[in-house]
Scaffold this active site. Structure first.
Site, mmCIF file in Angstrom:
data_model
loop_
_atom_site.group_PDB
_atom_site.id
_atom_site.type_symbol
_atom_site.label_atom_id
_atom_site.label_comp_id
_atom_site.label_asym_id
_atom_site.label_seq_id
_atom_site.Cartn_x
_atom_site.Cartn_y
_atom_site.Cartn_z
ATOM 1 N N ARG A 167 0.831 -1.217 0.000
ATOM 2 C CA ARG A 167 0.000 0.000 0.000
ATOM 3 C C ARG A 167 0.866 1.268 0.000
ATOM 4 O O ARG A 167 0.542 2.267 0.646
ATOM 5 C CB ARG A 167 -0.930 0.034 1.218
ATOM 6 C CG ARG A 167 -1.987 -1.044 1.231
ATOM 7 C CD ARG A 167 -2.957 -0.930 0.063
ATOM 8 N NE ARG A 167 -4.086 -1.816 0.246
ATOM 9 C CZ ARG A 167 -4.089 -3.121 -0.079
ATOM 10 N NH1 ARG A 167 -3.021 -3.672 -0.635
ATOM 11 N NH2 ARG A 167 -5.167 -3.843 0.136
ATOM 12 N N SER A 205 -10.647 -0.851 3.501
ATOM 13 C CA SER A 205 -9.880 -1.003 4.748
ATOM 14 C C SER A 205 -9.491 0.376 5.273
ATOM 15 O O SER A 205 -8.886 1.156 4.547
ATOM 16 C CB SER A 205 -8.604 -1.796 4.493
ATOM 17 O OG SER A 205 -8.900 -3.066 3.978
ATOM 18 N N GLU A 234 -4.982 3.600 6.565
ATOM 19 C CA GLU A 234 -4.674 3.371 5.159
ATOM 20 C C GLU A 234 -5.317 4.479 4.321
ATOM 21 O O GLU A 234 -4.788 4.849 3.273
ATOM 22 C CB GLU A 234 -5.244 2.008 4.735
ATOM 23 C CG GLU A 234 -4.592 1.450 3.493
ATOM 24 C CD GLU A 234 -5.582 0.990 2.459
ATOM 25 O OE1 GLU A 234 -5.453 1.428 1.304
ATOM 26 O OE2 GLU A 234 -6.477 0.201 2.782
HETATM 27 N N1 EPU Z 1 -10.776 -11.328 9.980
HETATM 28 C C1 EPU Z 1 -11.323 -11.256 11.237
HETATM 29 N N2 EPU Z 1 -12.418 -10.458 11.426
HETATM 30 C C2 EPU Z 1 -12.988 -9.739 10.413
HETATM 31 C C3 EPU Z 1 -12.427 -9.829 9.105
HETATM 32 C C4 EPU Z 1 -11.324 -10.627 8.920
HETATM 33 O O1 EPU Z 1 -10.848 -11.879 12.173
HETATM 34 O O2 EPU Z 1 -13.950 -9.024 10.676
HETATM 35 C C5 EPU Z 1 -9.598 -12.152 9.764
HETATM 36 C C6 EPU Z 1 -9.880 -13.194 8.675
HETATM 37 O O3 EPU Z 1 -10.366 -14.361 9.240
HETATM 38 C C7 EPU Z 1 -8.538 -13.400 8.063
HETATM 39 C C8 EPU Z 1 -7.845 -12.078 8.213
HETATM 40 O O4 EPU Z 1 -8.558 -11.348 9.209
HETATM 41 O O5 EPU Z 1 -7.790 -14.349 8.792
HETATM 42 C C9 EPU Z 1 -7.746 -11.309 6.918
HETATM 43 O O6 EPU Z 1 -9.016 -10.955 6.443
HETATM 44 P P1 EPU Z 1 -9.294 -10.698 4.875
HETATM 45 O O7 EPU Z 1 -8.876 -11.857 4.061
HETATM 46 O O8 EPU Z 1 -10.695 -10.222 4.749
HETATM 47 O O9 EPU Z 1 -8.286 -9.539 4.464
HETATM 48 P P2 EPU Z 1 -7.765 -8.212 5.216
HETATM 49 O O10 EPU Z 1 -6.362 -8.418 5.619
HETATM 50 O O11 EPU Z 1 -8.718 -7.748 6.248
HETATM 51 C C10 EPU Z 1 -6.774 -7.205 3.015
HETATM 52 C C11 EPU Z 1 -6.771 -5.879 2.311
HETATM 53 C C12 EPU Z 1 -8.071 -5.702 1.536
HETATM 54 C C13 EPU Z 1 -8.203 -6.837 0.545
HETATM 55 C C14 EPU Z 1 -8.174 -8.175 1.316
HETATM 56 C C15 EPU Z 1 -8.185 -9.360 0.392
HETATM 57 C C16 EPU Z 1 -5.385 -4.360 3.611
HETATM 58 C C17 EPU Z 1 -5.348 -3.190 4.547
HETATM 59 N N3 EPU Z 1 -6.596 -4.791 3.274
HETATM 60 O O12 EPU Z 1 -7.817 -7.171 3.990
HETATM 61 O O13 EPU Z 1 -7.977 -4.488 0.833
HETATM 62 O O14 EPU Z 1 -9.392 -6.738 -0.205
HETATM 63 O O15 EPU Z 1 -6.951 -8.256 2.097
HETATM 64 O O16 EPU Z 1 -6.940 -9.472 -0.223
HETATM 65 O O17 EPU Z 1 -4.328 -4.846 3.189
HETATM 66 C C18 EPU Z 1 -8.419 -2.158 0.976
HETATM 67 O O18 EPU Z 1 -7.197 -1.987 0.924
HETATM 68 O O19 EPU Z 1 -9.220 -1.179 1.044
HETATM 69 C C19 EPU Z 1 -8.941 -3.504 0.973
HETATM 70 C C20 EPU Z 1 -10.247 -3.763 1.103
#
Ligand code: EPU
Length: 333
Positions: free
Chosen positions: A160, A233, A329
């Site tokens: 990012r 995010s 972010e």
């Molecule tokens: N999780 C929780 N609680 C929640 C949501 C998720 O415990 O409410 C846990 C999930 O179980 C998982 C982990 O957190 O183990 C990661 O969750 P997820 O796969 O949804 O991805 P994220 O890390 O929350 C990132 C990006 C997103 C992108 C997704 C998918 C960042 C800051 N965010 O989210 O990007 O769509 O991965 O690749 O890196 C954005 O940048 O605006 C964005 C939406």
């Protein structure tokens, strides 16, 4: 170019929070962008407004980049180079690529925002970041309107992050971006757990299968900004050193993680926020999304200040519980 005065920015950002801008200049070509930069030297730049939280009225002019166009500029046996105007909607580019069977962008379907903003914060999702298919970009120097070409290494892409968020922050307006997309056979990225789960039963998934999988995951987990204001995010996933991680893991054995290198581990901010009890929390018109704890939402009528205050409460709570300071972010205006 179109110049408006006393504009409510609610319609121009996906958070949909009200704040007045003294002047909004909308440009639809690179020449107009250059002219606007020269006429409004103090201006702030905006694309799709999908990664901005406006917390107060904006007294400097805002230049909205809305130039459109997707053109194949060269073609070889294995790939095409596609030059895209900065104001093109990102998801429209991804859909165009999949329709033409050009690979590389399908995991990035449905990300809100414009193409010009994509390299700036090196957007990523489901195991792919845009730098994987990035070729080059042209940007205008905001000081004199001169054009400069940046290669991938000039951009210094990170998680990012790019040079446009660090050492060259505020110095350039991205005008066009060129991607190097693959022709079949494609190298699909289907390893991300959510994607792999959706593709179960597909012996040989196609580009469109991956695209459809990502679209359905995002529709299920992330709020549609047209319905509920948000900027995806709100925080970055924190990167911590291995020893800090080991200590945390001892206390929280279910904490997920991604190893970055020998010394560093990325942990999901969503998990930290969720397990600190914030998921689905609501305070007046603003809150934390009930399906994804990393997404702060404006249920309607909320202000940027309220969202900012909520984000600070979450930061404090996560820091107290886990000793980790979350970094926003989204860009705060
Ligand atoms: N999780 C929780 N609680 C929640 C949501 C998720 O415990 O409410 C846990 C999930 O179980 C998982 C982990 O957190 O183990 C990661 O969750 P997820 O796969 O949804 O991805 P994220 O890390 O929350 C990132 C990006 C997103 C992108 C997704 C998918 C960042 C800051 N965010 O989210 O990007 O769509 O991965 O690749 O890196 C954005 O940048 O605006 C964005 C939406």
């Amino acid at each position: 170019m179109n110049v408006e005065h006393h504009v409510d920015l609610a319609a121009y950002t996906t958070f949909g929070v009200s704040a007045r801008a003294s002047t909004v200049v909308t440009v639809t070509t690179t020449d107009e962008l250059r002219e606007a930069l020269l006429n409004y030297p103090q201006a702030r730049l905006m694309g799709g407004g999908s990664n901005i939280l406006v917390t107060q009225d904006v007294d400097v002019p805002v230049i909205r980049i809305a130039s459109k166009g997707i053109v194949v500029v060269s073609e070889a046996d294995e790939f095409v180079l596609v030059e895209v105007q900065a104001g093109e909607l990102w998801h429209d580019l991804v859909t165009w690529a999949v329709d033409h069977d050009y690979g590389g962008l399908e995991n990035l379907a449905l990300i809100p925002g414009t193409v010009g903003a994509a390299p700036m914060q090196n957007i990523g999702a489901y195991g792919v970041e845009q730098n994987l298919v990035f070729h080059s970009l042209t940007a205008l120097d905001v000081a004199d309107g001169s054009s400069r070409t940046f290669t991938g290494s000039d951009c210094e892409f990170g998680y990012r992050s790019s040079v446009f968020k660090t050492t060259l922050r505020g110095r350039y307006a991205i005008a066009t971006v060129t991607y190097r997309l693959t022709k079949p056979p494609h190298n699909l990225h289907t390893g991300y757990a959510d994607v792999a789960a959706r593709l179960q039963g597909h012996e040989q998934p196609t580009l469109r299968d991956v695209y459809n999988a990502v679209v359905s995951i995002r529709r299920a987990k992330l709020p549609d900004p047209k319905v509920v204001g948000n900027a995806g995010s709100f925080f970055k996933n924190p990167v911590i050193d291995v020893s800090t991680f080991q200590a945390l893991l001892a206390e929280h054995p279910t904490l997920p993680s991604y190893l970055i290198n020998q010394e560093q581990v990325k942990v999901p901010a969503a998990w930290l926020i969720d397990h600190a009890g914030w998921k689905g929390y609501r305070e007046g018109s603003v809150g934390v999304h009930h399906n994804q704890a990393l997404v702060l939402v404006n249920h309607g009528g909320g202000s940027g200040r309220e969202v900012l205050q909520l984000s600070k409460k979450i930061q404090r709570s996560v820091e107290e519980k886990y000793g980790i300071l979350l970094e926003p972010e989204v860009n705060l205006w």
